[in-house]
Design a protein around this motif. Structure first.
Motif, mmCIF file in Angstrom:
data_model
loop_
_atom_site.group_PDB
_atom_site.id
_atom_site.type_symbol
_atom_site.label_atom_id
_atom_site.label_comp_id
_atom_site.label_asym_id
_atom_site.label_seq_id
_atom_site.Cartn_x
_atom_site.Cartn_y
_atom_site.Cartn_z
ATOM 1 N N ASN A 1 0.480 -1.312 0.018
ATOM 2 C CA ASN A 1 -0.111 0.451 -0.073
ATOM 3 C C ASN A 1 1.051 1.164 0.005
ATOM 4 O OD1 ASN A 1 -2.029 -1.676 0.012
ATOM 5 N ND2 ASN A 1 -1.801 -1.412 2.544
ATOM 6 N N VAL A 2 0.865 2.049 -0.863
ATOM 7 C CA VAL A 2 1.437 3.328 -0.916
ATOM 8 C C VAL A 2 0.144 4.139 -0.466
ATOM 9 C CG1 VAL A 2 2.590 5.157 -2.277
ATOM 10 C CG2 VAL A 2 2.604 2.344 -2.785
ATOM 11 N N VAL B 1 -3.241 1.931 -4.586
ATOM 12 C CA VAL B 1 -2.761 3.208 -3.806
ATOM 13 C C VAL B 1 -3.538 4.539 -3.069
ATOM 14 C CG1 VAL B 1 -1.729 5.723 -5.046
ATOM 15 C CG2 VAL B 1 -1.386 3.619 -5.650
ATOM 16 N N PHE B 2 -3.448 4.711 -2.174
ATOM 17 C CA PHE B 2 -4.061 6.563 -1.320
ATOM 18 C C PHE B 2 -3.890 7.244 -2.060
ATOM 19 C CE2 PHE B 2 -4.177 2.287 1.423
ATOM 20 C CZ PHE B 2 -5.157 1.986 1.120
ATOM 21 N N ALA C 1 -5.317 11.979 8.151
ATOM 22 C CA ALA C 1 -5.818 11.297 8.204
ATOM 23 C C ALA C 1 -6.487 9.790 7.185
ATOM 24 C CB ALA C 1 -7.186 11.680 7.926
ATOM 25 N N LEU C 2 -5.558 9.651 5.898
ATOM 26 C CA LEU C 2 -5.314 8.216 5.240
ATOM 27 C C LEU C 2 -5.060 7.240 6.213
ATOM 28 C CD1 LEU C 2 -5.646 9.791 2.018
ATOM 29 C CD2 LEU C 2 -7.196 8.127 3.286
ATOM 30 N N ASP D 1 2.881 1.040 3.533
ATOM 31 C CA ASP D 1 4.038 0.712 3.695
ATOM 32 C C ASP D 1 5.161 1.224 2.570
ATOM 33 O OD1 ASP D 1 3.368 -2.160 3.829
ATOM 34 O OD2 ASP D 1 2.500 -2.287 2.247
ATOM 35 N N LEU D 2 4.459 2.927 1.524
ATOM 36 C CA LEU D 2 5.503 3.505 1.613
ATOM 37 C C LEU D 2 4.622 5.074 0.643
ATOM 38 C CD1 LEU D 2 8.228 4.499 0.499
ATOM 39 C CD2 LEU D 2 7.245 4.379 -2.024
ATOM 40 N N ILE D 3 4.524 6.166 1.959
ATOM 41 C CA ILE D 3 4.566 7.206 1.218
ATOM 42 C C ILE D 3 5.098 8.139 0.662
ATOM 43 C CG2 ILE D 3 3.580 9.776 2.366
ATOM 44 C CD1 ILE D 3 3.725 8.195 5.049
ATOM 45 N N LEU D 4 4.339 8.920 -0.625
ATOM 46 C CA LEU D 4 4.871 9.345 -1.344
ATOM 47 C C LEU D 4 4.853 11.084 -1.285
ATOM 48 C CD1 LEU D 4 4.625 7.397 -4.924
ATOM 49 C CD2 LEU D 4 6.519 8.382 -3.949
#
Length: 231
Positions: A4-5, A29-30, A40-41, A48-51
């Motif tokens: 999940n990204v 992808v969120f 909030a998300l 697993d990762l934030i862009l």
């Protein structure tokens, strides 16, 4: 395994392009278009990762980063048009794991996403490993299961990169690492004289674990060569 990204980007065209490409790579992808929506998300979903873009409405990318680093080691890859060395140092110093400047290719972005997740997950324990594995040096301890660092029995909050760098030193106590070696081992990427990235991470790590960062006892500088764990 499905990954999940969380994509935090206020330019909806760029967001849609990146989201579409990552979904083709089998990522979930969120998407968030401001810092508050991103928080909030993140609170509702396993990520697993934030862009992360830096120039965001409501809550800036840098303020978002500072907030999540209080309690999370999730890898963060900054994507931003602010590409100066100062901005890179600020972003990495506050706990970002990597940085890619706009405009970027989808091929490079995908490679960096996979590399960041791989680096983070390689430290997760397997079912057959013992329930506890703790490294000790002087009054410093590093728990490889819980990612907990302690100095004089006081907990220290480390970013993902800081944890990995410290683990590298503590598992190779008598070895001196050059900046190039540290970059290749921790970032798993080619080194192009990225001294500023290494300098920022070492400085921030010293500020967290050293009683006197200007006279370090845990991470020592070997002038003209690199760094090693103290004597």
């Amino acid at each position: 395994m499905q990954r999940n990204v969380l994509l935090v980007e206020d330019d909806r065209d760029i967001s849609k392009l990146v989201e579409s490409h990552l979904e083709q790579e089998n990522f979930t992808v969120f998407t968030a278009f401001d810092g508050e929506e991103a928080l909030a998300l993140l609170n509702k979903n396993k990520v697993d990762l934030i862009l992360l873009d830096l120039m965001l409405p409501k809550l800036s990318g840098m303020d978002f980063l500072k907030q999540i680093r209080i309690s999370s080691l999730v890898p963060v890859l900054i994507i931003s048009a602010k590409g100066s060395d100062i901005d890179k140092a600020l972003g990495l110093g506050f706990g970002a794991d990597d940085y890619i400047s706009k405009p970027f290719s989808m091929v490079e972005l995908t490679a960096r996403v996979h590399a960041a997740i791989r680096r983070a997950t390689q430290y997760l324990p397997s079912e057959n490993e013992p329930t506890s594995e703790i490294l000790y040096f002087k009054e410093l301890s590093l728990d490889l299961k819980t990612f907990l660092a302690q100095v004089k029995e006081q907990s220290v909050q480390l970013t993902s990169k800081e944890f990995h760098i410290l683990k590298l030193f503590m598992t190779n106590r008598n070895r001196v690492f050059t900046k190039e070696q540290i970059y290749r081992l921790i970032w798993e990427d080619d080194y192009y004289g990225n001294e500023n990235v290494i300098n920022v991470h070492i400085r921030r790590l010293r500020e967290k674990i050293e009683e006197d960062p200007s006279n370090p006892q845990y991470i020592q500088t070997i002038w003209g060569i690199g760094y090693k764990l103290g004597e």
